[in-house]
Write an enzyme that holds these catalytic residues in place. Structure first.
Site, PDB file in Angstrom:
ATOM      1  N   THR A 121     -22.305  78.403  53.913  1.00 56.93           N
ATOM      2  CA  THR A 121     -21.194  78.609  52.980  1.00 56.93           C
ATOM      3  C   THR A 121     -20.084  79.471  53.570  1.00 56.93           C
ATOM      4  O   THR A 121     -20.338  80.430  54.292  1.00 56.93           O
ATOM      5  CB  THR A 121     -21.716  79.260  51.689  1.00 56.93           C
ATOM      6  OG1 THR A 121     -22.740  78.429  51.137  1.00 56.93           O
ATOM      7  CG2 THR A 121     -20.611  79.434  50.670  1.00 56.93           C
ATOM      8  N   GLU A 122     -18.847  79.104  53.231  1.00 52.28           N
ATOM      9  CA  GLU A 122     -17.667  79.846  53.681  1.00 52.28           C
ATOM     10  C   GLU A 122     -16.776  80.172  52.492  1.00 52.28           C
ATOM     11  O   GLU A 122     -16.975  79.614  51.396  1.00 52.28           O
ATOM     12  CB  GLU A 122     -16.883  79.012  54.705  1.00 52.28           C
ATOM     13  CG  GLU A 122     -17.650  78.724  55.973  1.00 52.28           C
ATOM     14  CD  GLU A 122     -16.850  77.963  57.005  1.00 52.28           C
ATOM     15  OE1 GLU A 122     -17.390  77.695  58.081  1.00 52.28           O
ATOM     16  OE2 GLU A 122     -15.660  77.641  56.725  1.00 52.28           O
ATOM     17  N   ASP A 228     -33.291  69.180  51.742  1.00 52.30           N
ATOM     18  CA  ASP A 228     -34.173  68.177  51.152  1.00 52.30           C
ATOM     19  C   ASP A 228     -35.594  68.734  51.001  1.00 52.30           C
ATOM     20  O   ASP A 228     -36.299  68.413  50.038  1.00 52.30           O
ATOM     21  CB  ASP A 228     -34.191  66.928  52.040  1.00 52.30           C
ATOM     22  CG  ASP A 228     -34.403  65.657  51.246  1.00 52.30           C
ATOM     23  OD1 ASP A 228     -33.765  65.519  50.180  1.00 52.30           O
ATOM     24  OD2 ASP A 228     -35.203  64.805  51.675  1.00 52.30           O
ATOM     25  N   GLU A 352     -27.920  76.252  46.647  1.00 49.63           N
ATOM     26  CA  GLU A 352     -28.557  75.040  47.170  1.00 49.63           C
ATOM     27  C   GLU A 352     -28.195  73.807  46.335  1.00 49.63           C
ATOM     28  O   GLU A 352     -29.010  72.913  46.120  1.00 49.63           O
ATOM     29  CB  GLU A 352     -30.079  75.209  47.269  1.00 49.63           C
ATOM     30  CG  GLU A 352     -30.478  76.174  48.371  1.00 49.63           C
ATOM     31  CD  GLU A 352     -31.964  76.215  48.620  1.00 49.63           C
ATOM     32  OE1 GLU A 352     -32.586  75.126  48.675  1.00 49.63           O
ATOM     33  OE2 GLU A 352     -32.503  77.315  48.770  1.00 49.63           O
TER      34      GLU A 352
END
Length: 368
Positions: A121-122, A228, A352
């Site tokens: 994440t950014e 996954d 997530e």
């Protein structure tokens, strides 16, 4: 009743974990480093890697991880997060690392000698991973990474970060790298304080040295493959939190007297408890079904994991809200178990893959 798909070995693991995690019950302030060390001492990291690299089982068993995360989250959400992110960060090494990378890092993961973080994440790239802007440039001495990361769990206590950075354009222009915490040009710029407490922060990479994982351009595939595996375990954590809230509400409603009788004798309270029990059982079944489907060899469980995460995290929010309501004013007192759970559960509907994203995944699967 406790519906599940658990085998005798899973039931044994559950009993062992349930007893082992009792000391994790929050008791005053514990530093992130202390929590890191305590989780490592518990000795359950071998379930994150195969036996070839010091693990317990021949391959990573997702249902076992669900068992562990339910029990961890029942006691301590921060400990659960720390454990889960160790798996998230190290799993790309298992999926695509060289033999040397696997031997070096995964054996240390199993022994609790290192701690990974998952740096995807950014500031401007959350659910929109395609907008990722951190870049990696190949030099004569290796790879140099430049950019910023935000909402990175285990920041500040991790020894290694699996960082996703651009090496080209488009979704196939993302690659994965291992960056050591002591790498020149790497720093944790800020520790973040969230609604639910756990180690999390922002990263700055200014020409930081990185070690390529797998092939160039394989980063998106590695990120999605890892998610996954671990997405259904988020559901397991929500089940653990919801189960704890229901246990607290059951105990409180039996002991608290109003109108000359225990709260548990009021039909309105009984309805809150019943609805919570139904949703809890359904959540656990969906989580275990998704995990077992993966363990039985299905290559992708994107749909099953999305269904499990969406339902269980949304249900946990409702369950904990009901259980806090049963506590009345005592439920919002700082330090009460249900008050803590009310804060801790909220993030599970976001990280997530937010609930809205899970709905898109499910709909696209149904529509073909």
């Amino acid at each position: 009743m406790s519906a599940s798909f658990l085998s005798p070995s899973h039931l044994e693991l559950r009993a062992r974990a349930r007893a082992a995690f009792v000391p994790l019950e929050p008791q005053g302030h514990v530093s992130d480093a202390q929590l890191r060390d305590e989780v490592a001492r518990l000795g359950f990291y071998p379930y994150l890697v195969p036996s070839q690299f010091g693990g317990v089982l021949p391959k990573v068993d997702v249902l076992s991880l669900c068992v562990l995360r339910e029990e961890l989250a029942y006691r301590n959400a921060a400990a659960d997060s720390l454990y889960a992110v160790q798996g998230l960060g190290s799993h790309p090494v298992l999926l695509a690392g060289s033999d040397d990378q696997k031997k070096l890092h995964l054996n240390r993961v199993a022994r609790g000698e290192c701690l990974f973080a998952f740096a995807l994440t950014e500031p401007e790239a959350g659910s929109d991973v395609a907008n990722l802007s951190t870049r990696a440039e190949k030099t004569s001495g290796g790879w140099k990474l430049t950019g910023q990361k935000k909402f990175i769990s285990n920041a500040g206590v991790a020894s290694h970060y699996t960082v996703f950075a651009r090496t080209g354009a488009g979704p196939k222009g993302i690659s994965a790298f291992i960056v050591a915490a002591e790498a020149k040009g790497f720093r944790v710029s800020r520790q973040m304080e969230l609604l639910g407490e756990h180690p999390i922060g922002e990263l700055v990479l200014d020409g930081a040295e990185g070690e390529l994982l797998g092939e160039e351009g394989q980063g998106m595939k590695l990120a999605l493959g890892t998610l996954d595996i671990f997405r259904s375990t988020v559901g397991a954590a929500s089940v653990g939190m919801a189960r704890r809230a229901l246990d607290e509400a059951l105990s409180y409603s039996k002991s608290r007297k109003q109108f000359g009788a225990p709260l548990s004798e009021l039909s309105a309270v009984q309805a809150l408890l019943a609805d919570s029990a139904v949703e809890l059982e359904a959540s656990r079944l969906l989580v275990h079904q998704a995990a077992l489907t993966k363990d039985q060899g299905q290559a992708r469980v994107t749909y099953e994991a999305a269904v499990a995460k969406l339902f269980s995290t949304e249900a946990a929010q409702r369950i904990i809200d009901r259980c806090l309501q049963i506590h009345g004013g005592n439920g919002v007192v700082k330090g009460a178990a249900v008050e803590r759970l009310y804060r801790d559960v909220r993030a599970l509907r976001i990280y997530e893959g937010a609930s809205e994203v899970q709905r898109l995944v499910i709909a696209r699967h149904l529509l073909g």
